[in-house]
Scaffold this motif. Structure first.
Motif, PDB file in Angstrom:
ATOM      1  N   ASN A  98       0.694  -1.192   0.167  1.00  0.00           N
ATOM      2  CA  ASN A  98       0.032   0.028   0.085  1.00  0.00           C
ATOM      3  C   ASN A  98       0.666   0.988   0.087  1.00  0.00           C
ATOM      4  OD1 ASN A  98       0.928   0.149   2.911  1.00  0.00           O
ATOM      5  ND2 ASN A  98      -0.946  -0.299   3.546  1.00  0.00           N
ATOM      6  N   GLY A  99       2.241   1.073  -0.048  1.00  0.00           N
ATOM      7  CA  GLY A  99       3.028   2.239  -0.034  1.00  0.00           C
ATOM      8  C   GLY A  99       3.362   2.872   1.216  1.00  0.00           C
ATOM      9  N   TYR A 100       2.898   2.412   2.215  1.00  0.00           N
ATOM     10  CA  TYR A 100       3.481   2.879   3.630  1.00  0.00           C
ATOM     11  C   TYR A 100       4.603   1.991   4.260  1.00  0.00           C
ATOM     12  CZ  TYR A 100      -0.578   5.823   4.013  1.00  0.00           C
ATOM     13  OH  TYR A 100      -1.415   7.038   3.490  1.00  0.00           O
ATOM     14  N   TYR A 101       5.466   2.800   4.921  1.00  0.00           N
ATOM     15  CA  TYR A 101       6.575   2.255   5.521  1.00  0.00           C
ATOM     16  C   TYR A 101       6.181   1.839   6.904  1.00  0.00           C
ATOM     17  CZ  TYR A 101       8.984   3.900   1.309  1.00  0.00           C
ATOM     18  OH  TYR A 101       9.357   4.050   0.054  1.00  0.00           O
ATOM     19  N   PRO A 102       6.246   0.620   7.501  1.00  0.00           N
ATOM     20  CA  PRO A 102       5.858   0.403   8.857  1.00  0.00           C
ATOM     21  C   PRO A 102       6.933   0.849   9.852  1.00  0.00           C
ATOM     22  CG  PRO A 102       6.314  -1.541   7.773  1.00  0.00           C
ATOM     23  CD  PRO A 102       6.670  -0.410   6.715  1.00  0.00           C
ATOM     24  N   PHE A 103       6.799   1.399  10.937  1.00  0.00           N
ATOM     25  CA  PHE A 103       7.661   1.907  11.985  1.00  0.00           C
ATOM     26  C   PHE A 103       7.124   1.273  13.318  1.00  0.00           C
ATOM     27  CE2 PHE A 103       9.905   4.863  14.916  1.00  0.00           C
ATOM     28  CZ  PHE A 103      11.114   4.404  14.708  1.00  0.00           C
ATOM     29  N   PHE A 104       7.619   0.391  14.118  1.00  0.00           N
ATOM     30  CA  PHE A 104       7.205  -0.130  15.282  1.00  0.00           C
ATOM     31  C   PHE A 104       8.002   0.524  16.491  1.00  0.00           C
ATOM     32  CE2 PHE A 104       7.140  -3.496  18.673  1.00  0.00           C
ATOM     33  CZ  PHE A 104       6.064  -3.299  19.264  1.00  0.00           C
TER      34      PHE A 104
END
Length: 595
Positions: free
Chosen positions: A254-260
């Motif tokens: 979806n184009g989003y970079y996940p940051f946890f």
């Protein structure tokens, strides 16, 4: 009085001019080094109520800044989704980045919070930035509790609540911050107008940030996709951490970079012991999960002391609340609000792995006829290669093209490979695959794992898979059920497991026992997520929470049945009785379909 300027006036003008030159030079340095900009010219109010510079940045803040800068340097639109623990300073950093973009690039920024108090709090952060900002800044034209605009320059900061579903209509922001969006009422509907309002160019920024709130309609869906198809590692370069980004499937991402951000990433989440004796006593009472946090994430005893204390002090003694507000892993964060069917403590101890994605190919040119080809876009994930002499079982759940209620995501066909000797998940085949190609892939997968024992489910399109396997796979390695046919006096052995009102409790009961006793090892993240979403519905039925899928759940459960049903003697003795499907006199009953 002389018309010439006095010495005092000249000195003041010179001083002012010098200060302007120094500020201009400092601004040039800050534009090249945003960390310098943030830590030397942005003022915050900390948890103790003290107003101070935003220095030093926490590691999680520095990482998010690096990720934001990476998008800009690579001429990419900023699309970041942040899953976080409580009070980690991330909202403050996002507002600081927004302030820089508005003041320096004259962008329009919109912040959408889940309620009015939060929106006013966030606007207060931006107002404090402006009041204490000591570099060049435009004069305010308008300022209220929700909007800040400037004289003679473009750019503004607006704050709205998620209750206003038309908050972005008629506007074209270049910076969009969605705060605590997992708690928005009808979040997915509100996001429709928001996402249409912003452009797709590299000058645009969209940041979603929230703690988890179960399987909500907006945040969880976006996080799940981003985390599945985008992997962010961190490598050290010149003494600083830099993001190392890999996209596994560009078509689905979806184009989003996940940051946890976990609770143990926050340096303030620590608690000293009263004495050495208390510390020693604490160390002797570590739970299995606490020991896992030490071994896997290098958490220390002072951090665990805080982790225990916060359960009683701020989480009402409820482990589910602590998991949601202070998660250790992304999987732990999304807890269900219902009654979970499986033991979440046991699930949290499962050792997840990334595995290798690819596909199998038959190649007669090699000594081994089947080869694994690496490809990040393929549906097969392998965690362990086949071991000579080991037995394997594969549970097969074929998609029926059903859309779960409230979901636009159809179910998948899933095959789960279990190493019987270790009771370990070693491979998963999962995707939107029609039945014939799926049956061919499963047959190759079974041959790759030492002619594994296959347990396909017979329901809907699963019948076609059973027919294909019956014609193209070793029948001795296919699960057969015994159904009593009411219109015939004989019993018939047919390929595949049929899930009925009688067999479903048996299937799920064996799965529950294996999970609670930790006799099965799970490596696939998707499998674990579905297992965690399995709960008792209001009708008492065990199913996925909300619109969640259960394809991985049933594939794993079927593979466990394969462990129980694996044939003892697979070699037909010479002159001995023939397998049931080869016997004569029962031609009226097809050995695959049963009709």
């Amino acid at each position: 009085m002389s018309e010439d300027k006095s010495y005092y006036q000249l000195s003041q003008e010179y001083k002012s001019s010098s200060e302007d030159l120094l500020k201009a030079a400092e601004l040039k340095l800050c534009e090249k080094d945003w960390q310098r900009w943030l830590t030397q010219h942005f003022t915050i109010k900390d948890k103790a109520g003290k107003v101070r510079l935003m220095s030093p940045l926490k590691q999680s803040q520095s990482k998010l800044l690096k990720l934001y800068s990476w998008c800009q340097k690579n001429n990419q639109p900023v699309r970041i989704i942040v899953l976080k623990a409580r009070k980690t300073g991330i909202s403050t950093l996002i507002e600081a980045l927004m302030f820089i973009e508005v003041v320096s690039a004259q962008k329009e920024a919109l912040v959408v919070a889940h309620d009015r108090p939060t929106s006013e709090y966030i606007f207060g952060i931006a107002s404090r930035f402006y009041d204490y900002y000591d570099l060049r800044k435009p004069n305010k034209a308008q300022s209220s509790i929700r909007k800040m605009s400037f004289k003679k320059v473009e750019g503004q900061i607006s704050v709205e609540t998620a209750n206003n579903q038309n908050s972005a209509r008629g506007t074209s922001p270049q910076y969009l911050h969605l705060s605590e969006c997992a708690f928005w009422h009808r979040g997915s509907d509100t996001a429709v107008s928001l996402f249409q309002s912003i452009g797709d160019g590299p000058e645009s920024s969209v940041i979603l940030e929230s703690t988890a709130n179960g399987f909500d309609s907006l945040f969880h869906k976006y996080w799940n996709n981003a985390d599945k198809y985008c992997n962010i590692g961190w490598t050290e370069k010149d003494g600083e951490l830099e993001p190392d980004i890999e996209i596994s499937n560009w078509d689905e991402w979806n184009g989003y970079y996940p940051f946890f951000i976990s609770w143990w990433d926050e340096p303030e989440y620590t608690r000293e012991f009263r004495s050495d004796e208390d510390r020693e006593r604490f160390a002797q009472t570590l739970t299995e999960y606490e020991q896992l946090l030490i071994d896997r994430y290098k958490v220390n005893l002072n951090q665990l002391n805080w982790y225990r204390w916060i359960l009683k002090d701020k989480c009402q003694g409820d482990i589910k609340i602590r998991r949601q507000e202070y998660p250790s892993t992304p999987e732990e964060a999304f807890v269900s609000s219902g009654r979970p069917y499986l033991d979440h403590d046991a699930l949290d101890l499962q050792p997840l792995e990334d595995g290798r994605k690819g596909y199998l190919i038959a190649d007669e040119r090699w000594a081994q006829s089947l080869r694994f080809i690496h490809s990040s876009t393929e549906p097969l994930t392998i965690f362990r290669d086949p071991i000579p002499g080991h037995r394997y079982a594969i549970g097969i759940d074929t998609a029926e093209g059903i859309l779960p209620q409230g979901s636009k995501d159809p179910d998948r066909s899933v095959a789960c490979v279990l190493d019987i000797e270790e009771c370990r998940q070693v491979a998963v085949l999962s995707g939107w695959i029609s039945e014939e190609p799926f049956a061919e892939m499963v047959a190759l997968l079974g041959k790759y794992y030492n002619i594994a024992f296959l347990v396909p489910e017979v329901s809907g399109y699963g019948t076609h898979v059973c027919i294909h396997l019956g014609n193209n796979y070793d029948r001795g390695k296919l699960f057969h059920r015994t159904d009593f046919l009411t219109d015939r006096p004989k019993r018939s052995r047919q390929i595949g497991w049929r899930t009925t009102m009688a067999s479903r409790p048996l299937l799920l009961g064996d799965l529950k026992t294996a999970i609670s006793e930790r006799s099965v090892t799970i490596h696939a993240k998707e499998t674990l997520e579905e297992l965690k979403r399995l709960e008792y519905s209001s009708r008492g039925k065990v199913e996925g929470a909300g619109s969640s899928h259960d394809d991985h759940v049933f594939a794993l459960a079927l593979s466990l049945q394969g462990l129980k049903s694996f044939p003892v003697d697979l070699q037909r003795k010479k002159g001995g009785p023939k397998p049931f499907g080869d016997r004569k006199g029962e031609e009226s009953i097809d050995s695959v379909t049963g009709y």
